[in-house]
Design a protein around this motif. Structure first.
Motif, short mmCIF file in Angstrom:
data_model
loop_
_atom_site.label_atom_id
_atom_site.label_comp_id
_atom_site.label_asym_id
_atom_site.label_seq_id
_atom_site.Cartn_x
_atom_site.Cartn_y
_atom_site.Cartn_z
N LEU A 44 -7.42 22.44 137.78
CA LEU A 44 -8.51 23.32 138.21
C LEU A 44 -8.09 24.27 139.32
O LEU A 44 -8.93 25.02 139.84
CB LEU A 44 -9.73 22.50 138.61
N GLN A 45 -6.84 24.28 139.69
CA GLN A 45 -6.28 25.26 140.63
C GLN A 45 -7.11 25.38 141.91
O GLN A 45 -7.32 26.48 142.43
CB GLN A 45 -6.18 26.63 139.96
N GLY A 46 -7.62 24.29 142.40
CA GLY A 46 -8.42 24.33 143.63
C GLY A 46 -9.81 24.88 143.45
O GLY A 46 -10.55 25.07 144.41
N ARG A 47 -10.19 25.17 142.22
CA ARG A 47 -11.53 25.69 141.89
C ARG A 47 -11.82 26.99 142.61
O ARG A 47 -12.96 27.33 142.89
CB ARG A 47 -12.61 24.64 142.19
N GLY A 48 -10.79 27.75 142.91
CA GLY A 48 -10.96 29.00 143.66
C GLY A 48 -11.74 30.05 142.88
O GLY A 48 -11.64 30.13 141.65
N PRO A 49 -12.50 30.85 143.58
CA PRO A 49 -13.27 31.92 142.93
C PRO A 49 -12.37 32.86 142.15
O PRO A 49 -11.31 33.26 142.61
CB PRO A 49 -13.94 32.65 144.09
N GLY A 50 -12.78 33.20 140.95
CA GLY A 50 -12.05 34.14 140.12
C GLY A 50 -10.86 33.54 139.39
O GLY A 50 -10.14 34.27 138.72
N THR A 51 -10.68 32.24 139.48
CA THR A 51 -9.55 31.60 138.79
C THR A 51 -10.03 30.92 137.52
O THR A 51 -11.23 30.70 137.32
CB THR A 51 -8.87 30.54 139.68
N ARG A 52 -9.08 30.57 136.69
CA ARG A 52 -9.41 29.80 135.48
C ARG A 52 -9.99 28.45 135.88
O ARG A 52 -10.86 27.91 135.21
CB ARG A 52 -8.14 29.62 134.62
#
Length: 66
Positions: A44-52
């Protein structure tokens, strides 16, 4: 006069409804653990805004809340 209606109005909100008869949700330690592991995973790639990762997180949460 209005002060005499207050107990009646309050009682109307205390009448059980059909939803009150619904069984309480059951909690599962395994299910909670699995959700936390997934939501904190590298996928989840840190759940960062604008990421997958954000997209995957919101999809997961929307499915869980259905």
């Amino acid at each position: 006069m209005a002060h005499r209606l207050l107990p009646i109005i309050c009682a109307a909100f205390l009448v059980p409804t059909a939803r009150a008869a619904d069984p309480a949700p059951k909690f599962s330690v395994e299910r909670i653990k699995a959700a936390v592991e997934y939501l904190s995973s590298d996928r989840l790639q840190g759940r960062g805004p604008g990421t997958r990762g954000e997209e995957l997180t919101t999809e997961y949460l929307a499915d869980e809340l259905k």
